[in-house]
Design a protein around this motif. Structure first.
Motif, PDB file in Angstrom:
ATOM      1  N   ARG A 184     -22.958 -32.317   1.759  1.00 33.53           N
ATOM      2  CA  ARG A 184     -21.968 -32.111   2.822  1.00 33.53           C
ATOM      3  C   ARG A 184     -20.971 -33.262   2.922  1.00 33.53           C
ATOM      4  N   LEU A 185     -21.421 -34.486   2.828  1.00 35.48           N
ATOM      5  CA  LEU A 185     -20.492 -35.624   2.924  1.00 35.48           C
ATOM      6  C   LEU A 185     -19.527 -35.637   1.745  1.00 35.48           C
ATOM      7  N   GLU A 186     -20.035 -35.322   0.561  1.00 32.68           N
ATOM      8  CA  GLU A 186     -19.171 -35.266  -0.622  1.00 32.68           C
ATOM      9  C   GLU A 186     -18.154 -34.132  -0.496  1.00 32.68           C
ATOM     10  N   ARG A 187     -18.576 -33.014   0.068  1.00 33.15           N
ATOM     11  CA  ARG A 187     -17.666 -31.879   0.254  1.00 33.15           C
ATOM     12  C   ARG A 187     -16.524 -32.252   1.195  1.00 33.15           C
ATOM     13  N   LEU A 188     -16.843 -32.966   2.276  1.00 26.75           N
ATOM     14  CA  LEU A 188     -15.800 -33.404   3.212  1.00 26.75           C
ATOM     15  C   LEU A 188     -14.826 -34.368   2.542  1.00 26.75           C
ATOM     16  N   ALA A 189     -15.323 -35.190   1.640  1.00 30.87           N
ATOM     17  CA  ALA A 189     -14.493 -36.212   0.995  1.00 30.87           C
ATOM     18  C   ALA A 189     -13.721 -35.698  -0.219  1.00 30.87           C
ATOM     19  N   SER A 190     -14.042 -34.505  -0.693  1.00 31.87           N
ATOM     20  CA  SER A 190     -13.378 -34.019  -1.904  1.00 31.87           C
ATOM     21  C   SER A 190     -11.916 -33.676  -1.630  1.00 31.87           C
ATOM     22  N   ALA A 191     -11.120 -33.685  -2.692  1.00 26.81           N
ATOM     23  CA  ALA A 191      -9.679 -33.417  -2.574  1.00 26.81           C
ATOM     24  C   ALA A 191      -9.374 -31.926  -2.445  1.00 26.81           C
ATOM     25  N   THR A 192     -10.340 -31.081  -2.714  1.00 31.11           N
ATOM     26  CA  THR A 192     -10.120 -29.634  -2.673  1.00 31.11           C
ATOM     27  C   THR A 192     -10.789 -29.007  -1.453  1.00 31.11           C
ATOM     28  N   VAL A 193     -10.303 -27.846  -1.035  1.00 30.81           N
ATOM     29  CA  VAL A 193     -10.938 -27.126   0.073  1.00 30.81           C
ATOM     30  C   VAL A 193     -11.933 -26.087  -0.454  1.00 30.81           C
ATOM     31  N   ASP A 194     -11.963 -25.920  -1.762  1.00 34.40           N
ATOM     32  CA  ASP A 194     -12.817 -24.887  -2.359  1.00 34.40           C
ATOM     33  C   ASP A 194     -14.297 -25.098  -2.091  1.00 34.40           C
ATOM     34  N   ASP A 195     -14.708 -26.329  -1.838  1.00 41.46           N
ATOM     35  CA  ASP A 195     -16.132 -26.599  -1.618  1.00 41.46           C
ATOM     36  C   ASP A 195     -16.471 -26.887  -0.155  1.00 41.46           C
ATOM     37  N   ASN A 196     -15.567 -26.554   0.749  1.00 40.55           N
ATOM     38  CA  ASN A 196     -15.801 -26.830   2.169  1.00 40.55           C
ATOM     39  C   ASN A 196     -16.491 -25.668   2.886  1.00 40.55           C
TER      40      ASN A 196
END
Length: 191
Positions: free
Chosen positions: A139-151
């Motif tokens: 979850r923390l990595e998903r929030l920090a990623s540059a894409t919205v595809d994994d949110n």
């Protein structure tokens, strides 16, 4: 005529304070919420599901902050009827939506005693600090990623970074009722 002039002046004032700090669609939505009185002179948040982002405003429509969010795993704008009464283990992946709409939020506590903001109590949807209990969910990595595809990972709740929750969500929506506007992802915000 006097009321119309007041409306135009309010719209101009809202435009000056909101437009510079938020994307155009969000700024326009916030302007309408304040100018029409829809936000009921309360602080409010706008959740942009398409871009997986939340924007928190004060009662006058000034942007206080924005941050990435995690949303329901399934795409869609409606909650399954009765979903708030079911055990989480009984909720199928395709039922894990974050509902779109206008919600009168309410401060509350979850089953673990953590403070949250209820968005849709009947559907058990809240806005809360992200919980990284299950490391495999990243979850923390998903929030920090540059894409919205994994949110897309939650059961429907709106997960926000803990520091953002404490700095913006809790002061605006965690002490009294506010408004939460969740923009749809399958229709336009003006529909």
């Amino acid at each position: 005529m006097k009321r119309f002039i007041s409306f135009v002046l309010c719209l101009a004032a809202c435009s000056a304070t909101v437009a510079a700090d938020a994307p155009a669609e969000i700024a326009q939505f916030a302007q309408r919420a304040v100018a029409t009185g829809d936000s009921a002179q309360r602080p409010f948040a706008i959740v942009d599901k398409r871009n997986a982002r939340v924007f928190v405003f004060d009662a006058d429509g000034r942007l206080r902050g924005d941050a990435p969010v995690l949303l329901g795993l399934a795409r869609g704008d409606r909650s399954v009827p009765g979903i708030g009464e079911r055990k989480m283990s009984e909720i199928r992946p395709e039922e894990r939506t974050t509902p779109a709409g206008r919600f009168l939020s309410e401060p509350g506590r979850n089953m673990q005693g953590e403070d949250i903001v209820w968005v849709d109590y009947g559907a058990a949807v809240s806005m809360h600090r992200v919980r990284a209990n299950d490391k495999s969910e990243r979850r923390l990595e998903r929030l920090a990623s540059a894409t919205v595809d994994d949110n897309r990972i939650s059961y429907g709740c709106i997960n926000v970074p803990a520091d953002f929750y404490d700095a913006h969500v809790k002061p605006a929506l965690g002490t009294s009722r506010g408004m939460v506007y969740v923009l749809p992802e399958t229709a336009s915000a003006t529909d």
